[in-house]
Enzyme design. Structure first.
Site, PDB file in Angstrom:
ATOM      1  N   HIS A  93      62.388 -10.322  33.116  1.00 10.32           N
ATOM      2  CA  HIS A  93      63.656 -10.989  32.786  1.00 10.32           C
ATOM      3  C   HIS A  93      63.545 -11.697  31.438  1.00 10.32           C
ATOM      4  CE1 HIS A  93      65.839 -10.564  36.574  1.00 10.32           C
ATOM      5  NE2 HIS A  93      64.689 -10.761  37.193  1.00 10.32           N
ATOM      6  N   LYS A 148      39.181 -10.134  34.430  1.00 11.44           N
ATOM      7  CA  LYS A 148      38.232 -10.246  33.321  1.00 11.44           C
ATOM      8  C   LYS A 148      37.112  -9.241  33.544  1.00 11.44           C
ATOM      9  CE  LYS A 148      39.179 -15.039  32.478  1.00 11.44           C
ATOM     10  NZ  LYS A 148      39.017 -16.346  32.974  1.00 11.44           N
ATOM     11  N   ASN A 197      46.286  10.176  42.481  1.00 13.45           N
ATOM     12  CA  ASN A 197      46.296   9.833  43.898  1.00 13.45           C
ATOM     13  C   ASN A 197      46.756   8.399  44.090  1.00 13.45           C
ATOM     14  OD1 ASN A 197      44.583  12.161  45.331  1.00 13.45           O
ATOM     15  ND2 ASN A 197      43.770  11.766  43.292  1.00 13.45           N
ATOM     16  N   ALA A 246      39.636  -4.936  43.751  1.00 13.16           N
ATOM     17  CA  ALA A 246      40.694  -5.286  44.691  1.00 13.16           C
ATOM     18  C   ALA A 246      41.190  -6.703  44.447  1.00 13.16           C
ATOM     19  CB  ALA A 246      40.186  -5.148  46.124  1.00 13.16           C
TER      20      ALA A 246
END
Length: 175
Positions: A88, A155, A57, A135
């Site tokens: 890069h 962490k 999901n 979050a």
């Protein structure tokens, strides 16, 4: 007025449903492998090699780069998440600040992983089974199974209740 408001709300629901079907269809076309069900509920862009387990999901995901992403079963993401699978060449490149070549990365996510809103995963890394990423976190290294991680860089904050997790898993109590 109530009738018009009801019609407008109904139209909005149908538009959102159509968007979800389009985003999910795009993921299915892009994925190298997947097992139903797969659900994309928010604006999402997918690139690279993607392998998905059952019941994945996404609620707003960008998978950027041409590297490999492997996601296990019962994965859930929040909104505005990103997985970066290429970098890069800045050390041996042909220009500054970086050259024309890329280094491809891998991201491997175990079963039953939940990542919160605005999480960024930068490959090469593995997220263990049952882990939760808070979050706003930026994950740049491996996450142990059942760990709850957060921050920038992420962490370990604590671990899930192992006995409870495996009891729910045994009972097949998946969301």
């Amino acid at each position: 007025m109530k009738i018009i408001r009801g019609l407008v709300n109904n139209l909005i629901v149908h538009i959102h449903s159509l968007k979800r079907r389009i985003w999910t269809s795009r993921l299915k076309r892009k994925a190298m492998e997947y097992t139903e069900p797969v659900y994309v509920g928010g604006p999402s862009i997918f690139s690279g090699e993607i392998y998905l387990g059952k019941n994945c999901n996404f609620n707003g995901m960008i998978i950027a780069g041409e590297g490999i992403v492997r996601i296990g079963n019962n994965f859930h993401s929040g909104v505005e998440c990103m997985m970066i699978t290429q970098n890069h060449d800045y050390n041996d490149g042909n220009a500054i600040p970086y050259g024309d070549k890329y280094h491809l990365k891998q991201i491997e996510i175990g079963d039953n992983v939940w990542i919160g809103n605005r999480v960024t995963l930068i490959g090469d890394l593995k997220i263990g089974e049952g882990a939760i990423v808070a979050a706003g976190s930026v994950v740049v290294k491996d996450v142990p199974p059942l760990a709850i991680v957060g921050g920038n860089p992420a962490k370990v904050i604590k671990y899930r209740n192992k006995d409870h997790y495996y009891k729910l898993k045994e009972q097949k109590m998946f969301h």
